[in-house]
Design a protein around this motif. Structure first.
Motif, PDB file in Angstrom:
ATOM      1  N   LYS A   6     -21.818  13.453 -13.350  1.00 24.19           N
ATOM      2  CA  LYS A   6     -22.551  12.190 -13.298  1.00 24.19           C
ATOM      3  C   LYS A   6     -23.573  12.098 -14.430  1.00 24.19           C
ATOM      4  N   ASP A   7     -24.114  13.233 -14.850  1.00 24.07           N
ATOM      5  CA  ASP A   7     -25.114  13.227 -15.934  1.00 24.07           C
ATOM      6  C   ASP A   7     -24.500  12.795 -17.261  1.00 24.07           C
ATOM      7  N   ASP A   8     -23.208  13.076 -17.448  1.00 25.65           N
ATOM      8  CA  ASP A   8     -22.550  12.789 -18.726  1.00 25.65           C
ATOM      9  C   ASP A   8     -21.814  11.448 -18.740  1.00 25.65           C
ATOM     10  N   ILE A   9     -21.446  10.933 -17.582  1.00 24.79           N
ATOM     11  CA  ILE A   9     -20.508   9.821 -17.533  1.00 24.79           C
ATOM     12  C   ILE A   9     -21.035   8.562 -18.222  1.00 24.79           C
ATOM     13  N   ASP A  10     -22.355   8.338 -18.230  1.00 27.67           N
ATOM     14  CA  ASP A  10     -22.912   7.151 -18.875  1.00 27.67           C
ATOM     15  C   ASP A  10     -23.028   7.321 -20.388  1.00 27.67           C
ATOM     16  N   ASN A  25     -16.069  18.118 -21.663  1.00 28.99           N
ATOM     17  CA  ASN A  25     -15.737  18.234 -20.248  1.00 28.99           C
ATOM     18  C   ASN A  25     -14.416  17.558 -19.916  1.00 28.99           C
ATOM     19  N   ILE A  26     -13.935  16.741 -20.826  1.00 29.19           N
ATOM     20  CA  ILE A  26     -12.716  15.971 -20.537  1.00 29.19           C
ATOM     21  C   ILE A  26     -11.475  16.776 -20.868  1.00 29.19           C
ATOM     22  N   THR A  27     -11.475  17.457 -22.011  1.00 27.40           N
ATOM     23  CA  THR A  27     -10.255  18.106 -22.487  1.00 27.40           C
ATOM     24  C   THR A  27     -10.327  19.621 -22.533  1.00 27.40           C
ATOM     25  N   LYS A  28     -11.514  20.211 -22.320  1.00 26.58           N
ATOM     26  CA  LYS A  28     -11.713  21.654 -22.421  1.00 26.58           C
ATOM     27  C   LYS A  28     -11.454  22.163 -23.841  1.00 26.58           C
ATOM     28  N   SER A  54     -14.423   9.075 -12.517  1.00 21.72           N
ATOM     29  CA  SER A  54     -14.245  10.514 -12.697  1.00 21.72           C
ATOM     30  C   SER A  54     -14.896  11.315 -11.577  1.00 21.72           C
ATOM     31  N   THR A  55     -14.233  12.406 -11.218  1.00 17.07           N
ATOM     32  CA  THR A  55     -14.764  13.332 -10.223  1.00 17.07           C
ATOM     33  C   THR A  55     -14.576  14.747 -10.749  1.00 17.07           C
ATOM     34  N   GLY A  57     -13.695  18.436 -11.093  1.00 12.89           N
ATOM     35  CA  GLY A  57     -12.716  19.213 -10.344  1.00 12.89           C
ATOM     36  C   GLY A  57     -11.452  18.435 -10.034  1.00 12.89           C
ATOM     37  N   TYR A  58     -11.490  17.108 -10.185  1.00 16.71           N
ATOM     38  CA  TYR A  58     -10.305  16.277  -9.916  1.00 16.71           C
ATOM     39  C   TYR A  58      -9.723  15.734 -11.206  1.00 16.71           C
ATOM     40  N   GLY A  59     -10.574  15.122 -12.031  1.00 16.59           N
ATOM     41  CA  GLY A  59     -10.089  14.533 -13.268  1.00 16.59           C
ATOM     42  C   GLY A  59     -10.682  13.167 -13.502  1.00 16.59           C
ATOM     43  N   SER A  60     -10.229  12.513 -14.570  1.00 11.92           N
ATOM     44  CA  SER A  60     -10.781  11.212 -14.968  1.00 11.92           C
ATOM     45  C   SER A  60      -9.678  10.176 -15.102  1.00 11.92           C
ATOM     46  N   ILE A  61      -9.999   8.935 -14.748  1.00  8.34           N
ATOM     47  CA  ILE A  61      -9.089   7.805 -14.916  1.00  8.34           C
ATOM     48  C   ILE A  61      -9.788   6.779 -15.796  1.00  8.34           C
ATOM     49  N   PHE A  62      -9.200   6.460 -16.916  1.00 10.93           N
ATOM     50  CA  PHE A  62      -9.746   5.446 -17.812  1.00 10.93           C
ATOM     51  C   PHE A  62      -8.973   4.143 -17.615  1.00 10.93           C
ATOM     52  N   ILE A  63      -9.690   3.055 -17.468  1.00 10.90           N
ATOM     53  CA  ILE A  63      -9.077   1.748 -17.211  1.00 10.90           C
ATOM     54  C   ILE A  63      -9.418   0.813 -18.358  1.00 10.90           C
ATOM     55  N   VAL A  64      -8.381   0.302 -19.011  1.00 10.83           N
ATOM     56  CA  VAL A  64      -8.568  -0.630 -20.131  1.00 10.83           C
ATOM     57  C   VAL A  64      -8.043  -1.998 -19.706  1.00 10.83           C
ATOM     58  N   ARG A  65      -8.844  -3.025 -19.918  1.00 11.59           N
ATOM     59  CA  ARG A  65      -8.419  -4.391 -19.602  1.00 11.59           C
ATOM     60  C   ARG A  65      -8.429  -5.228 -20.876  1.00 11.59           C
ATOM     61  N   LEU A  66      -7.277  -5.861 -21.190  1.00 12.25           N
ATOM     62  CA  LEU A  66      -7.139  -6.723 -22.366  1.00 12.25           C
ATOM     63  C   LEU A  66      -6.569  -8.069 -21.932  1.00 12.25           C
ATOM     64  N   LEU A  67      -7.034  -9.119 -22.552  1.00 10.15           N
ATOM     65  CA  LEU A  67      -6.526 -10.451 -22.254  1.00 10.15           C
ATOM     66  C   LEU A  67      -5.196 -10.667 -22.971  1.00 10.15           C
ATOM     67  N   LYS A  68      -4.278 -11.383 -22.332  1.00 15.23           N
ATOM     68  CA  LYS A  68      -3.002 -11.718 -22.968  1.00 15.23           C
ATOM     69  C   LYS A  68      -3.209 -12.836 -23.991  1.00 15.23           C
ATOM     70  N   GLY A  69      -2.254 -12.955 -24.902  1.00 12.76           N
ATOM     71  CA  GLY A  69      -2.313 -14.050 -25.874  1.00 12.76           C
ATOM     72  C   GLY A  69      -3.385 -13.831 -26.924  1.00 12.76           C
ATOM     73  N   CYS A  70      -3.766 -14.930 -27.605  1.00 17.73           N
ATOM     74  CA  CYS A  70      -4.778 -14.795 -28.667  1.00 17.73           C
ATOM     75  C   CYS A  70      -5.786 -15.941 -28.646  1.00 17.73           C
ATOM     76  N   THR A  71      -5.821 -16.716 -27.548  1.00 12.93           N
ATOM     77  CA  THR A  71      -6.729 -17.867 -27.503  1.00 12.93           C
ATOM     78  C   THR A  71      -8.195 -17.445 -27.433  1.00 12.93           C
ATOM     79  N   HIS A  72      -8.464 -16.201 -27.039  1.00 12.78           N
ATOM     80  CA  HIS A  72      -9.845 -15.741 -26.922  1.00 12.78           C
ATOM     81  C   HIS A  72     -10.420 -15.264 -28.250  1.00 12.78           C
TER      82      HIS A  72
END
Length: 379
Positions: A6-10, A25-28, A54-55, A57-72
């Motif tokens: 928790k100290d490193d996650i931010d 801590n992610i890849t050793k 992330s937890t 002893g368990y591992g980390s899950i990274f979530i990436v969100r991107l908008l479809k198309g190019c109107t943005h």
């Protein structure tokens, strides 16, 4: 990985940040603290977000969100994007193809290789980059039946199994390179007639020469334009179809023009000598030719069909009819029945029927037309 405290996650997206012990801590493994910062910057340039769950002893899950198309994107961002694509070292126009389908007209998407010939044609695409492989598949699928292979070894196996009309391959691949695969194909009797187009990011003359020396029919450097790649592949396939049609229709067309390599040239030389030896043999057929060549019926049939566009029996008949056309004009005193006997047709009626099917006029009419032309030339 092993998870993030928790100290490193931010702080993990901060540039050059590392855990207190200097080990990630992610890849050793030793870390510079650049990777996640760079990833976050790239995603934000695309107006996306990245977060981590992330937890320890368990591992980390990274979530990436991107908008479809190019109107943005703003106009300035899109303009910059297009400008940068011109200097990228990847394959900009090919990658951009999937995002700009409208650049290809419906006619281009459904282009017919030869007018009046809608026979299905097959292309084998060999590429170890999965994304590029799928993009190339999208490019060729409107016109071809598409086969995919992930390396040269797999590509060679599929070429031998499927015998496609053309092969497009990357050069740098695991298991077997594109140039090595090309060399093996061009030295294999069953598949040496297949055109091979090599794609490479290596632009040195030595690399190009190596590919051509190994039998490649074309060599295209990355970055390349999708339309150019499609057109050049279509031309290779189209030219072979045109040669096959000329051979079947023109009495003075040399079968050797169908051979693009020494193996096929030797094969056709041997075939022609066997046909010459059996011109008057009524019983001469595909089985006898296969025995003379030391090939199985299936191998002989597949090779003839791919190389000439004809079956072995049709090829023999075409050769005999072309010889008949020459005899009709060069030996005007020779009876049509005699020509039929000398060429092993069995009966003048059968000979006349076959001749008319190929040249659209009877042997007698063909001779008269030739005599008139000779007289007109003399006058």
């Amino acid at each position: 990985g092993i998870g993030i405290s928790k100290d490193d996650i931010d702080k993990i997206f901060d540039r050059f940040y590392q855990a207190e012990n200097g080990i990630s801590n992610i890849t050793k493994t030793p870390s510079t603290g650049i990777g996640l910062s760079l990833t976050k910057n790239i995603i934000e340039l695309h107006h996306g977000t990245i977060q981590v769950e992330s937890t320890p002893g368990y591992g980390s899950i990274f979530i990436v969100r991107l908008l479809k198309g190019c109107t943005h994107f703003t106009k300035e961002e899109l303009a910059r994007d297009q400008q940068e694509k011109q200097t990228e070292s990847l394959i900009p126009d090919t990658v951009a193809f999937t995002d700009h389908m409208e650049e290809f007209s419906d006619a281009e998407q459904r282009e017919v290789l030869i007018e009046g010939d809608d026979s299905p044609r097959t292309i084998l695409l060999v590429e170890d980059n999965e994304e590029l492989l799928q993009i190339l598949g999208s490019l060729f699928s409107p016109i071809y039946r598409v086969l995919l292979a992930r390396n040269g070894k797999e590509g060679l196996e599929k070429a031998r199994e499927e015998r496609p009309d053309i092969i497009v391959s990357d050069v740098m691949m695991p298991e077997m390179s594109g140039t090595e695969m090309c060399l093996k194909i061009k030295n294999d009797f069953d598949v040496c007639h297949i055109p091979v187009v090599l794609l490479t990011a290596l632009t040195s003359a030595e690399q190009n020469i190596e590919g051509l020396q190994r039998g490649a029919d074309d060599y295209i450097n990355k970055p390349f334009n999708a339309k150019v790649l499609l057109a050049r592949c279509n031309n290779l396939v189209r030219n072979r179809i045109i040669l096959q049609k000329k051979f079947s229709q023109q009495k003075d067309f040399d079968a050797q023009s169908l051979a693009s390599n020494p193996i096929d040239q030797k094969f056709l030389d041997t075939v022609n000598s066997i046909i010459e030896k059996n011109l008057d043999n009524i019983d001469f057929d595909m089985n006898m030719m296969a025995r003379e060549l030391g090939l199985s019926r299936s191998s002989l049939y597949a090779k003839f069909k791919a190389l000439t566009g004809m079956t072995p029996n049709d090829f023999v008949l075409s050769c005999k009819l072309k010889r008949a056309a020459t005899m009709l004009t060069a030996q005007p005193d020779l009876q049509i029945a005699d020509i039929s006997d000398r060429l092993g047709f069995g009966s003048p009626r059968y000979f006349t029927r076959c001749f008319k099917a190929q040249f659209e006029i009877t042997p007698a009419e063909y001779r008269k037309r030739a005599e008139k032309k000779t007289s007109a030339d003399a006058d």
